[in-house]
Design an enzyme around this catalytic site. Sequence first.
Site, PDB file in Angstrom:
ATOM      1  N   TYR A   1     -25.990   1.987  24.275  1.00 56.18           N
ATOM      2  CA  TYR A   1     -25.623   0.585  24.027  1.00 56.18           C
ATOM      3  C   TYR A   1     -24.280   0.238  24.677  1.00 56.18           C
ATOM      4  CZ  TYR A   1     -25.572  -3.866  21.537  1.00 56.18           C
ATOM      5  OH  TYR A   1     -25.558  -5.195  21.236  1.00 56.18           O
TER       6      TYR A   1
ATOM      7  N   LYS B   1     -28.652  -5.121  28.652  1.00 59.80           N
ATOM      8  CA  LYS B   1     -28.227  -4.330  29.816  1.00 59.80           C
ATOM      9  C   LYS B   1     -28.188  -5.104  31.136  1.00 59.80           C
ATOM     10  CE  LYS B   1     -27.205  -0.607  27.956  1.00 59.80           C
ATOM     11  NZ  LYS B   1     -25.843  -0.826  27.575  1.00 59.80           N
TER      12      LYS B   1
ATOM     13  N   TYR C   1     -29.821  -6.629  14.818  1.00 60.95           N
ATOM     14  CA  TYR C   1     -31.132  -6.473  15.460  1.00 60.95           C
ATOM     15  C   TYR C   1     -32.116  -6.172  14.335  1.00 60.95           C
ATOM     16  CZ  TYR C   1     -28.866  -5.939  20.065  1.00 60.95           C
ATOM     17  OH  TYR C   1     -28.143  -6.130  21.222  1.00 60.95           O
TER      18      TYR C   1
ATOM     19  N   HIS D   1     -16.580  -6.035  19.528  1.00 57.82           N
ATOM     20  CA  HIS D   1     -17.452  -5.570  18.438  1.00 57.82           C
ATOM     21  C   HIS D   1     -17.463  -4.049  18.447  1.00 57.82           C
ATOM     22  CE1 HIS D   1     -19.819  -9.359  17.359  1.00 57.82           C
ATOM     23  NE2 HIS D   1     -18.851  -9.737  18.176  1.00 57.82           N
TER      24      HIS D   1
ATOM     25  N   PRO E   1     -34.464  -8.044  27.420  1.00 57.17           N
ATOM     26  CA  PRO E   1     -33.080  -8.261  26.975  1.00 57.17           C
ATOM     27  C   PRO E   1     -32.630  -7.393  25.796  1.00 57.17           C
ATOM     28  CG  PRO E   1     -34.458 -10.142  26.396  1.00 57.17           C
ATOM     29  CD  PRO E   1     -35.289  -9.251  27.266  1.00 57.17           C
TER      30      PRO E   1
HETATM   31  P1  FAD Z   1     -28.785 -14.045  38.480  1.00 53.93           P
HETATM   32  O1  FAD Z   1     -27.840 -14.271  37.353  1.00 53.93           O
HETATM   33  O2  FAD Z   1     -30.204 -14.428  38.299  1.00 53.93           O
HETATM   34  O3  FAD Z   1     -28.185 -14.804  39.730  1.00 53.93           O
HETATM   35  C1  FAD Z   1     -28.921 -15.027  40.909  1.00 53.93           C
HETATM   36  C2  FAD Z   1     -28.434 -16.317  41.566  1.00 53.93           C
HETATM   37  O4  FAD Z   1     -29.089 -16.465  42.820  1.00 53.93           O
HETATM   38  C3  FAD Z   1     -28.762 -17.552  40.744  1.00 53.93           C
HETATM   39  O5  FAD Z   1     -27.601 -18.323  40.530  1.00 53.93           O
HETATM   40  C4  FAD Z   1     -29.811 -18.273  41.593  1.00 53.93           C
HETATM   41  O6  FAD Z   1     -29.730 -19.679  41.466  1.00 53.93           O
HETATM   42  C5  FAD Z   1     -29.461 -17.805  42.990  1.00 53.93           C
HETATM   43  N1  FAD Z   1     -30.596 -17.867  43.927  1.00 53.93           N
HETATM   44  C6  FAD Z   1     -31.890 -17.549  43.688  1.00 53.93           C
HETATM   45  N2  FAD Z   1     -32.629 -17.716  44.799  1.00 53.93           N
HETATM   46  C7  FAD Z   1     -31.781 -18.138  45.759  1.00 53.93           C
HETATM   47  C8  FAD Z   1     -31.953 -18.488  47.120  1.00 53.93           C
HETATM   48  N3  FAD Z   1     -33.156 -18.422  47.727  1.00 53.93           N
HETATM   49  N4  FAD Z   1     -30.890 -18.903  47.813  1.00 53.93           N
HETATM   50  C9  FAD Z   1     -29.655 -18.954  47.234  1.00 53.93           C
HETATM   51  N5  FAD Z   1     -29.439 -18.642  45.941  1.00 53.93           N
HETATM   52  C10 FAD Z   1     -30.494 -18.238  45.219  1.00 53.93           C
HETATM   53  N6  FAD Z   1     -27.711  -9.106  30.273  1.00 53.93           N
HETATM   54  C11 FAD Z   1     -26.690  -8.436  29.661  1.00 53.93           C
HETATM   55  O7  FAD Z   1     -26.051  -7.596  30.320  1.00 53.93           O
HETATM   56  N7  FAD Z   1     -26.318  -8.677  28.362  1.00 53.93           N
HETATM   57  C12 FAD Z   1     -26.987  -9.577  27.602  1.00 53.93           C
HETATM   58  O8  FAD Z   1     -26.593  -9.827  26.450  1.00 53.93           O
HETATM   59  C13 FAD Z   1     -28.113 -10.262  28.190  1.00 53.93           C
HETATM   60  N8  FAD Z   1     -28.812 -11.185  27.492  1.00 53.93           N
HETATM   61  C14 FAD Z   1     -29.736 -11.940  28.120  1.00 53.93           C
HETATM   62  C15 FAD Z   1     -30.358 -12.923  27.395  1.00 53.93           C
HETATM   63  C16 FAD Z   1     -31.291 -13.737  28.023  1.00 53.93           C
HETATM   64  C17 FAD Z   1     -31.955 -14.787  27.202  1.00 53.93           C
HETATM   65  C18 FAD Z   1     -31.592 -13.560  29.416  1.00 53.93           C
HETATM   66  C19 FAD Z   1     -32.564 -14.452  30.116  1.00 53.93           C
HETATM   67  C20 FAD Z   1     -30.974 -12.587  30.134  1.00 53.93           C
HETATM   68  C21 FAD Z   1     -30.047 -11.764  29.509  1.00 53.93           C
HETATM   69  N9  FAD Z   1     -29.395 -10.758  30.200  1.00 53.93           N
HETATM   70  C22 FAD Z   1     -28.420 -10.020  29.581  1.00 53.93           C
HETATM   71  C23 FAD Z   1     -29.698 -10.521  31.618  1.00 53.93           C
HETATM   72  C24 FAD Z   1     -28.694 -11.178  32.580  1.00 53.93           C
HETATM   73  O9  FAD Z   1     -28.569 -12.548  32.294  1.00 53.93           O
HETATM   74  C25 FAD Z   1     -29.129 -10.958  34.022  1.00 53.93           C
HETATM   75  O10 FAD Z   1     -29.458  -9.603  34.192  1.00 53.93           O
HETATM   76  C26 FAD Z   1     -28.029 -11.363  35.030  1.00 53.93           C
HETATM   77  O11 FAD Z   1     -27.939 -12.757  35.129  1.00 53.93           O
HETATM   78  C27 FAD Z   1     -28.296 -10.773  36.412  1.00 53.93           C
HETATM   79  O12 FAD Z   1     -27.324 -11.233  37.317  1.00 53.93           O
HETATM   80  P2  FAD Z   1     -27.644 -11.420  38.853  1.00 53.93           P
HETATM   81  O13 FAD Z   1     -26.373 -11.906  39.466  1.00 53.93           O
HETATM   82  O14 FAD Z   1     -28.287 -10.201  39.371  1.00 53.93           O
HETATM   83  O15 FAD Z   1     -28.791 -12.526  38.925  1.00 53.93           O
HETATM   84  C1  DHB Z   2     -27.348 -11.230  23.335  1.00 51.38           C
HETATM   85  C2  DHB Z   2     -28.377 -10.936  24.189  1.00 51.38           C
HETATM   86  C3  DHB Z   2     -28.987  -9.712  24.108  1.00 51.38           C
HETATM   87  O1  DHB Z   2     -29.980  -9.399  24.953  1.00 51.38           O
HETATM   88  C4  DHB Z   2     -28.601  -8.775  23.165  1.00 51.38           C
HETATM   89  O2  DHB Z   2     -29.234  -7.585  23.109  1.00 51.38           O
HETATM   90  C5  DHB Z   2     -27.556  -9.063  22.324  1.00 51.38           C
HETATM   91  C6  DHB Z   2     -26.924 -10.306  22.410  1.00 51.38           C
HETATM   92  C7  DHB Z   2     -26.689 -12.561  23.421  1.00 51.38           C
HETATM   93  O3  DHB Z   2     -27.112 -13.358  24.257  1.00 51.38           O
HETATM   94  O4  DHB Z   2     -25.754 -12.809  22.656  1.00 51.38           O
END
Ligand code: FAD
Ligand code: DHB
Length: 388
Positions: free
Chosen positions: A384, A296, A200, A72, A292
């Site tokens: 962004y 980021k 957005y 995009h 979200p």
């Molecule tokens: P997580 O993905 O949370 O992974 C942590 C892992 O640790 C999990 O699999 C969990 O099961 C495991 N765990 C937890 N506790 C334990 C334990 N005690 N023992 C063993 N394992 C454990 N980010 C973006 O960059 N772009 C986006 O577009 C975006 N959109 C989003 C939309 C939504 C609706 C949401 C909810 C989040 C979004 N995010 C986005 C954020 C992004 O999903 C998270 O920041 C990302 O998953 C962080 O990765 P992580 O590996 O730090 O943690």
């Molecule tokens: C999506 C999530 C976001 O937080 C965002 O800013 C844009 C797109 C997505 O899940 O597609």
Amino acid sequence: MRTQVAIIGAGPAGLLLSHLLHLQGIESVVLESRSREDIESTIRAGVLEQGTMDLLNEAGVGDRMRAEGALHHGFELAYAGRRHRIDLRELTGKSISVYAQHEVIKDLVAARVAADGQLFFGVRDVALHGLDGARPSVTFTHAGQAQRIEADFIAGCDGFHGVARPAMPQAGREDYQRVYPFGWFGILVEAPPSSEELIYARHERGFALVSTRSPTVQRMYFQCDPKDSVDNWSDDRIWAELHARLENRDGWRVTEGRIFQKNIVPMRSFVSTPMQSGRLFLAGDAAHIVPPTGAKGMNLAVSDVRLLAAGLDDFYRRGSSERLDRYTDDALKRVWRAEYFSWWMTSMLHTFADASPFQRELQRAELDNVVGSRALATALAENYVGAF
Ligand code: FAD
Ligand code: DHB
């Protein structure tokens, strides 16, 4: 069991760290409490910054992302009945890609499995020991068996609700937090894209976002009460809300389809410092959360582990802990910029129940400034695409 780095959590942070370490010849073991099927199907993020794409490509796990992700070059800001394009490529020379987080997870798990990496799914009772010495260890239960891993380092990549952050000594810790009075209602829809680019939208009824996943599956979100239940939202009610918030007199319409997933996510800003204590390092959501808006979260998890992998490389290759010692400072510089940006986007685009008429007008003036000033639009675009 003995390894060099014990990694807790198989999210983007934990899996990518394990893969980068493997490429550097450093051994790791990943412990994940959920099943492989579960982590490979949980719907979360979708937007990858250019730097995230570049790292996945350099690490040899970008083939599917390049083939199936959608590049995009801009997105739209919609408010007061009009849509305005932010041209990312023109303003920054960079673009973003829409490729679902669980697809990144699948690619990383496949790469770890192909390299005979050690991944334990479905672990229980993870506990951390000896964090201030040179030989920390992790105990856990797997398939009913009590296990112990001795390691040089532990990486807490276990998300906001994990065990690593609470295991850090509390003296000297500082947490910063803001909880927002709204959440995002997210849906997945079987339909062609409504729009070529993300939209957005700020509307008196609340924020809405049109995103995508593939030519046949679309992702949309709208601001909601974080305590609401998806059961209160029939498909008809969801479509009525999205039409009301997103459409205006220009004739553009949201394309409806079968809704096959609904969820509500709460929204918070959170930073916990320091990100290191002795031999334990935190990365990703374990250390910080962004709302979200602005996408980021996953990108920050990726930039943390890029720094951590480089620090561990220096340690093992050159015997230097200089970069590891700087990890908190280096990581937090980017974290706080992303915290600021996510707060800004959230504040600019959501409705606040307690906002005075004066504050509502300021919000609209801010949007007018952003779309009307090349300097402000560039600042938005740089943040962004992650050009910092
Ligand atoms: P997580 O993905 O949370 O992974 C942590 C892992 O640790 C999990 O699999 C969990 O099961 C495991 N765990 C937890 N506790 C334990 C334990 N005690 N023992 C063993 N394992 C454990 N980010 C973006 O960059 N772009 C986006 O577009 C975006 N959109 C989003 C939309 C939504 C609706 C949401 C909810 C989040 C979004 N995010 C986005 C954020 C992004 O999903 C998270 O920041 C990302 O998953 C962080 O990765 P992580 O590996 O730090 O943690
Ligand atoms: C999506 C999530 C976001 O937080 C965002 O800013 C844009 C797109 C997505 O899940 O597609």
